[in-house]
Design a protein around this motif. Structure first.
Motif, mmCIF file in Angstrom:
data_model
loop_
_atom_site.group_PDB
_atom_site.id
_atom_site.type_symbol
_atom_site.label_atom_id
_atom_site.label_comp_id
_atom_site.label_asym_id
_atom_site.label_seq_id
_atom_site.Cartn_x
_atom_site.Cartn_y
_atom_site.Cartn_z
ATOM 1 N N TRP A 218 -8.968 1.625 0.206
ATOM 2 C CA TRP A 218 -9.612 0.354 -0.117
ATOM 3 C C TRP A 218 -8.631 -0.670 -0.672
ATOM 4 C CZ3 TRP A 218 -9.668 -1.950 -4.908
ATOM 5 C CH2 TRP A 218 -9.280 -1.150 -5.984
ATOM 6 N N ASP A 219 -7.494 -0.212 -1.237
ATOM 7 C CA ASP A 219 -6.545 -1.141 -1.843
ATOM 8 C C ASP A 219 -5.245 -1.275 -1.050
ATOM 9 O OD1 ASP A 219 -5.737 1.441 -2.342
ATOM 10 O OD2 ASP A 219 -5.143 1.077 -4.416
ATOM 11 N N ARG A 220 -5.190 -0.688 0.167
ATOM 12 C CA ARG A 220 -4.014 -0.833 1.034
ATOM 13 C C ARG A 220 -4.482 -1.259 2.413
ATOM 14 N NH1 ARG A 220 0.521 3.613 1.215
ATOM 15 N NH2 ARG A 220 1.252 1.977 2.627
ATOM 16 N N TRP A 221 -4.016 -2.439 2.837
ATOM 17 C CA TRP A 221 -4.530 -3.043 4.048
ATOM 18 C C TRP A 221 -3.388 -3.294 5.032
ATOM 19 C CZ3 TRP A 221 -6.312 -6.908 -0.042
ATOM 20 C CH2 TRP A 221 -7.313 -6.330 -0.834
ATOM 21 N N ASP A 222 -2.614 -2.242 5.317
ATOM 22 C CA ASP A 222 -1.453 -2.415 6.177
ATOM 23 C C ASP A 222 -1.725 -2.042 7.631
ATOM 24 O OD1 ASP A 222 -1.811 0.194 5.438
ATOM 25 O OD2 ASP A 222 0.280 0.618 4.991
ATOM 26 N N LYS B 102 -2.277 -7.456 12.259
ATOM 27 C CA LYS B 102 -3.002 -6.180 12.176
ATOM 28 C C LYS B 102 -4.028 -6.043 13.307
ATOM 29 C CE LYS B 102 -3.838 -7.070 7.865
ATOM 30 N NZ LYS B 102 -4.338 -7.017 6.466
ATOM 31 N N TYR C 74 -9.383 -11.401 1.748
ATOM 32 C CA TYR C 74 -8.276 -10.550 1.316
ATOM 33 C C TYR C 74 -7.841 -9.562 2.401
ATOM 34 C CZ TYR C 74 -9.923 -12.363 -3.157
ATOM 35 O OH TYR C 74 -10.318 -13.188 -4.174
ATOM 36 N N TRP C 75 -8.804 -8.831 2.998
ATOM 37 C CA TRP C 75 -8.390 -7.809 3.973
ATOM 38 C C TRP C 75 -8.584 -8.208 5.414
ATOM 39 C CZ3 TRP C 75 -13.274 -7.369 5.533
ATOM 40 C CH2 TRP C 75 -14.296 -7.114 4.622
ATOM 41 N N TYR D 239 -9.890 0.051 6.813
ATOM 42 C CA TYR D 239 -8.606 0.586 6.338
ATOM 43 C C TYR D 239 -8.818 1.938 5.675
ATOM 44 C CZ TYR D 239 -7.132 -4.179 7.180
ATOM 45 O OH TYR D 239 -6.890 -5.386 7.781
ATOM 46 N N LEU E 40 -5.268 -13.753 1.980
ATOM 47 C CA LEU E 40 -4.439 -13.564 3.152
ATOM 48 C C LEU E 40 -4.025 -14.924 3.709
ATOM 49 C CD1 LEU E 40 -6.161 -14.293 5.989
ATOM 50 C CD2 LEU E 40 -7.240 -12.129 5.474
ATOM 51 N N SER F 189 -13.248 -10.589 3.517
ATOM 52 C CA SER F 189 -12.302 -11.017 4.553
ATOM 53 C C SER F 189 -11.271 -12.014 4.057
ATOM 54 C CB SER F 189 -13.058 -11.621 5.745
ATOM 55 O OG SER F 189 -13.675 -10.626 6.523
#
Length: 297
Positions: free
Chosen positions: A107-111, A211, A260-261, A104, A174, A258
């Motif tokens: 590091w703190d945005r996983w869109d 994603k 989380y992201w 991504y 997630l 993984s």
């Protein structure tokens, strides 16, 4: 006299050419080694403790999984690139410690997934393509095999923490869905897709794999009217085009991974961390002699 001077000039010129040639060959050899064989990385955090500590410098061996070939300059510009991989010595296995490009832009945005050439993470492979992963009472489980994966002692420590005292962004995982409520104690089941696998496109699969599908298809996936839609067409199912891996830190309560992201495409894998070349205590600046040339397991 003049002939002697010319001979000296020719002699020094030849030496200069030989030195330049030798330096060029050495530089090309170094670049080739960095691309095809090895790389080194400094560990910036304790997310892989006790296996790896902040201040460790690790050697990453690329031939294990196969070196990657792609347009580095295009990747550095943030462009999508075609990644080809040379044949590796073996496939990635559970419990391998691997370095990979962060998927991504922030590091703190996983869109939206995209390979970041200047951002590298190191984690342990918890689940590989074709696995079904559960977390029960904090312990990673692969299907009903009962096989231990990752740092089991660290996983056990999760149950010693009161959820009321764990920040929500650390406790919940997630797909960050209030109906599912997956968290670091109770997670899954989550299937880890392999290339060619097909899944029905229901709500849970949309949440888990949106994603990945958007990265593969280079387009947005939406959910409305009770179904998943891509390019104006409702999807009954989806066939994956790549292999994916679930990566986790050994320090389970202090690792953004993984859980989380999400999953990591095989193309983002750099290589297997094989050896700690040296280690420096970041507080004292002293070498940790007991960690020099230590094999990573």
């Amino acid at each position: 006299m003049e002939a002697t001077r010319r001979e000296r000039i020719r002699k020094w010129a030849n030496r200069g050419v030989n030195v330049l040639w030798g330096l060029s060959v050495a530089a090309l050899g170094y670049v080739a080694a960095q691309v095809l064989l090895i790389a080194t990385f400094l560990i910036p955090s304790d997310s892989m403790a006790p296996t790896l500590l902040r201040g460790d410098v690790v050697l990453v061996w690329k031939p294990t999984v196969g070196a990657r070939l792609f347009d580095v300059f295009a990747a550095l510009r943030g462009e999508e690139v075609d990644i080809r991989r040379l044949p590796g010595w073996r496939e990635i296995r559970r419990n391998d410690v691997l370095v990979f490009n962060f998927p991504y832009a922030k590091w703190d945005r996983w869109d939206r997934m995209e390979m970041q050439m200047d951002k590298y993470y190191i984690k342990r492979c918890i689940a590989q393509p074709g696995d079904t992963l559960y977390i029960a009472d904090g312990i990673y489980q692969i299907g009903d095999t009962g096989l231990p994966v990752g740092n089991v002692e660290s996983q056990k420590s999760i149950m010693r923490f009161d959820p009321a005292h764990i920040p929500a962004k650390q406790y919940y995982t997630l797909p960050f869905d209030s109906l599912l409520g997956w968290n670091i104690r109770d997670f899954g089941p989550m299937y880890i897709p392999a290339k060619g696998d097909s899944i029905p496109m229901n709500r849970i699969h949309y949440l888990l794999y949106r994603k990945l599908i958007e990265w593969e298809q280079h387009d947005g996936l939406t959910w409305h009217d009770g179904g998943a839609w891509l390019r104006g067409r409702r999807m009954a199912g989806y066939r994956f085009e790549h292999n994916y891996y679930f990566m986790g830190g050994d320090n389970c309560m202090n690792s953004v991974d993984s859980r989380y992201w999400g999953l990591i495409p095989e193309e983002f894998m750099v290589g297997r961390a094989a050896l700690i070349l040296k280690s420096t205590d970041p507080r004292s600046g002293k070498l940790r002699l007991n960690r020099l040339c230590k094999q990573i397991e």
